[in-house]
Write a protein that holds these residues in place. Structure first.
Motif, PDB file in Angstrom:
ATOM      1  N   ASP A   1     -21.950 -56.972 -28.077  1.00  0.00           N
ATOM      2  CA  ASP A   1     -20.963 -57.189 -29.127  1.00  0.00           C
ATOM      3  C   ASP A   1     -20.105 -55.934 -29.300  1.00  0.00           C
ATOM      4  OD1 ASP A   1     -20.554 -56.697 -32.343  1.00  0.00           O
ATOM      5  OD2 ASP A   1     -20.136 -58.766 -31.743  1.00  0.00           O
ATOM      6  N   ARG A   2     -18.790 -56.113 -29.252  1.00  0.00           N
ATOM      7  CA  ARG A   2     -17.881 -54.960 -29.272  1.00  0.00           C
ATOM      8  C   ARG A   2     -18.009 -54.155 -30.565  1.00  0.00           C
ATOM      9  NH1 ARG A   2     -12.752 -52.863 -30.160  1.00  0.00           N
ATOM     10  NH2 ARG A   2     -11.550 -52.266 -28.286  1.00  0.00           N
ATOM     11  N   ARG A   3     -17.967 -54.830 -31.704  1.00  0.00           N
ATOM     12  CA  ARG A   3     -18.027 -54.123 -32.980  1.00  0.00           C
ATOM     13  C   ARG A   3     -19.391 -53.465 -33.174  1.00  0.00           C
ATOM     14  NH1 ARG A   3     -17.231 -56.715 -39.049  1.00  0.00           N
ATOM     15  NH2 ARG A   3     -17.520 -54.758 -40.187  1.00  0.00           N
TER      16      ARG A   3
ATOM     17  N   PRO B   1     -19.814 -66.357 -32.390  1.00  0.00           N
ATOM     18  CA  PRO B   1     -19.260 -65.654 -31.219  1.00  0.00           C
ATOM     19  C   PRO B   1     -18.271 -64.558 -31.614  1.00  0.00           C
ATOM     20  CG  PRO B   1     -19.284 -68.023 -30.863  1.00  0.00           C
ATOM     21  CD  PRO B   1     -19.612 -67.816 -32.312  1.00  0.00           C
ATOM     22  N   THR B   2     -18.441 -63.397 -31.005  1.00  0.00           N
ATOM     23  CA  THR B   2     -17.599 -62.241 -31.300  1.00  0.00           C
ATOM     24  C   THR B   2     -17.148 -61.583 -29.993  1.00  0.00           C
ATOM     25  OG1 THR B   2     -19.602 -60.889 -31.468  1.00  0.00           O
ATOM     26  CG2 THR B   2     -18.692 -61.756 -33.512  1.00  0.00           C
ATOM     27  N   PRO B   3     -16.053 -60.805 -30.016  1.00  0.00           N
ATOM     28  CA  PRO B   3     -15.587 -60.127 -28.804  1.00  0.00           C
ATOM     29  C   PRO B   3     -16.658 -59.196 -28.240  1.00  0.00           C
ATOM     30  CG  PRO B   3     -13.890 -60.090 -30.493  1.00  0.00           C
ATOM     31  CD  PRO B   3     -15.121 -60.614 -31.159  1.00  0.00           C
TER      32      PRO B   3
ATOM     33  N   VAL C   1     -22.584 -56.159 -39.989  1.00  0.00           N
ATOM     34  CA  VAL C   1     -22.396 -56.089 -38.543  1.00  0.00           C
ATOM     35  C   VAL C   1     -23.469 -56.902 -37.834  1.00  0.00           C
ATOM     36  CG1 VAL C   1     -22.440 -54.550 -36.537  1.00  0.00           C
ATOM     37  CG2 VAL C   1     -21.210 -53.868 -38.593  1.00  0.00           C
ATOM     38  N   ALA C   2     -24.713 -56.787 -38.290  1.00  0.00           N
ATOM     39  CA  ALA C   2     -25.820 -57.506 -37.659  1.00  0.00           C
ATOM     40  C   ALA C   2     -25.640 -59.014 -37.783  1.00  0.00           C
ATOM     41  CB  ALA C   2     -27.145 -57.076 -38.281  1.00  0.00           C
ATOM     42  N   LEU C   3     -25.297 -59.486 -38.969  1.00  0.00           N
ATOM     43  CA  LEU C   3     -25.131 -60.929 -39.185  1.00  0.00           C
ATOM     44  C   LEU C   3     -23.950 -61.466 -38.397  1.00  0.00           C
ATOM     45  CD1 LEU C   3     -25.848 -61.215 -43.012  1.00  0.00           C
ATOM     46  CD2 LEU C   3     -27.234 -62.126 -41.141  1.00  0.00           C
TER      47      LEU C   3
ATOM     48  N   GLN D   1     -21.353 -38.633 -21.635  1.00  0.00           N
ATOM     49  CA  GLN D   1     -21.747 -39.324 -20.403  1.00  0.00           C
ATOM     50  C   GLN D   1     -21.526 -40.837 -20.463  1.00  0.00           C
ATOM     51  OE1 GLN D   1     -24.340 -37.106 -21.833  1.00  0.00           O
ATOM     52  NE2 GLN D   1     -23.227 -35.511 -20.733  1.00  0.00           N
ATOM     53  N   ASP D   2     -21.040 -41.358 -21.581  1.00  0.00           N
ATOM     54  CA  ASP D   2     -20.877 -42.811 -21.698  1.00  0.00           C
ATOM     55  C   ASP D   2     -19.538 -43.167 -22.334  1.00  0.00           C
ATOM     56  OD1 ASP D   2     -21.813 -41.936 -24.372  1.00  0.00           O
ATOM     57  OD2 ASP D   2     -21.812 -44.085 -24.786  1.00  0.00           O
ATOM     58  N   THR D   3     -19.136 -44.425 -22.107  1.00  0.00           N
ATOM     59  CA  THR D   3     -17.904 -44.926 -22.712  1.00  0.00           C
ATOM     60  C   THR D   3     -17.938 -46.449 -22.688  1.00  0.00           C
ATOM     61  OG1 THR D   3     -15.501 -44.641 -22.778  1.00  0.00           O
ATOM     62  CG2 THR D   3     -16.479 -45.013 -20.618  1.00  0.00           C
ATOM     63  N   PHE D   4     -16.862 -47.077 -23.190  1.00  0.00           N
ATOM     64  CA  PHE D   4     -16.801 -48.536 -23.284  1.00  0.00           C
ATOM     65  C   PHE D   4     -15.534 -49.082 -22.645  1.00  0.00           C
ATOM     66  CE2 PHE D   4     -19.577 -47.281 -26.738  1.00  0.00           C
ATOM     67  CZ  PHE D   4     -20.608 -48.203 -26.661  1.00  0.00           C
ATOM     68  N   TYR D   5     -15.653 -50.319 -22.173  1.00  0.00           N
ATOM     69  CA  TYR D   5     -14.533 -51.039 -21.578  1.00  0.00           C
ATOM     70  C   TYR D   5     -14.490 -52.452 -22.166  1.00  0.00           C
ATOM     71  CZ  TYR D   5     -14.663 -47.310 -18.073  1.00  0.00           C
ATOM     72  OH  TYR D   5     -14.648 -46.085 -17.451  1.00  0.00           O
TER      73      TYR D   5
END
Length: 230
Positions: free
Chosen positions: A100-102, A125-127, A117-119, A184-188
């Protein structure tokens, strides 16, 4: 007034009972369906010149970990090092996770998790987003870091599966700038919508299926993914 209070209490008890029942049904279904194997007839003989990947679990979330460079692909052409503040060409492995993006953006630590956020991530369905992390060297096999040996052909199928999970523009993955928890990390940006029946663990399980590895019919929880790899 007493009648109103009784109705409110009855509704609260009904709601709690319904939620508890759904949770029990979810866990029971996960246990039953995850015990049904897919690709169980796959050859158990180690392939010649295998590609070693890992499946990792933190108890809630699972990832697929692959070598940075093989004859099949050099991931640095898709996941450039300049997207990472602290990674360099000496890093040998990459971890991929879908979620989940958010949730990803707002929950770097479990202490940061909010009920909203959890709910939201659970109930509809979420991005989604892809989380990618560079890892310095080969992992040590443990119960939560399971190695899997793939033939070149099966690794190609896994690469295609991972590649198709990213949103792309002009052949490049769409980077979410200023994202990530460490250097060392990122998102796409990713394809697909996240919800409880189609979550991060199911994404890993589907990748294993695509690579011809014995996997679960349905694996919404980490144990459902890892049980077929031990």
């Amino acid at each position: 007034m007493k009648r109103v209070i009784i109705r409110i209490l009855s509704f609260v008890l009904w709601f709690i009972g319904t939620v508890a029942g759904l949770v029990v049904l979810f866990v029971f279904s996960a246990f039953v369906l995850s015990s049904i194997p897919v690709n169980s007839s796959a050859a158990q003989v180690p392939p010649a010149a295998p590609v070693e990947i890992y499946v990792t679990s933190n108890g809630v979330h699972t990832d697929i970990v692959v070598p940075v460079a093989t004859p099949t692909i050099d991931w640095r052409n898709k996941i450039p090092l300049h997207h990472f503040e602290n990674a360099d060409s000496s890093y040998q492995y990459l971890a991929f996770g879908w979620g989940d993006r958010r949730f990803y953006m707002e929950t770097p630590e479990w202490d940061d998790l909010t009920p909203g956020v959890a709910l939201r991530a659970t109930l509809w369905p979420t991005p989604s987003a892809m989380h990618v992390k560079y890892i310095v060297s080969r992992l040590t096999p443990t119960k939560r870091q399971q190695p899997v040996l793939l033939s070149a052909a099966h690794y190609r199928q896994l690469v295609d599966y991972i590649d198709a999970s990213f949103q792309q523009e002009s052949g490049q993955y769409i980077h979410i700038t200023d994202s990530g928890y460490t250097g060392q990390d990122t998102f796409y940006e990713a394809h697909g919508k996240f919800y409880i029946l189609k979550n991060c663990n199911n994404w890993v399980n589907q990748g294993l299926k695509a690579a011809g590895v014995e996997a679960a019919l349905w694996a919404p929880l980490p144990f459902a993914v890892m049980r077929h790899l031990r």
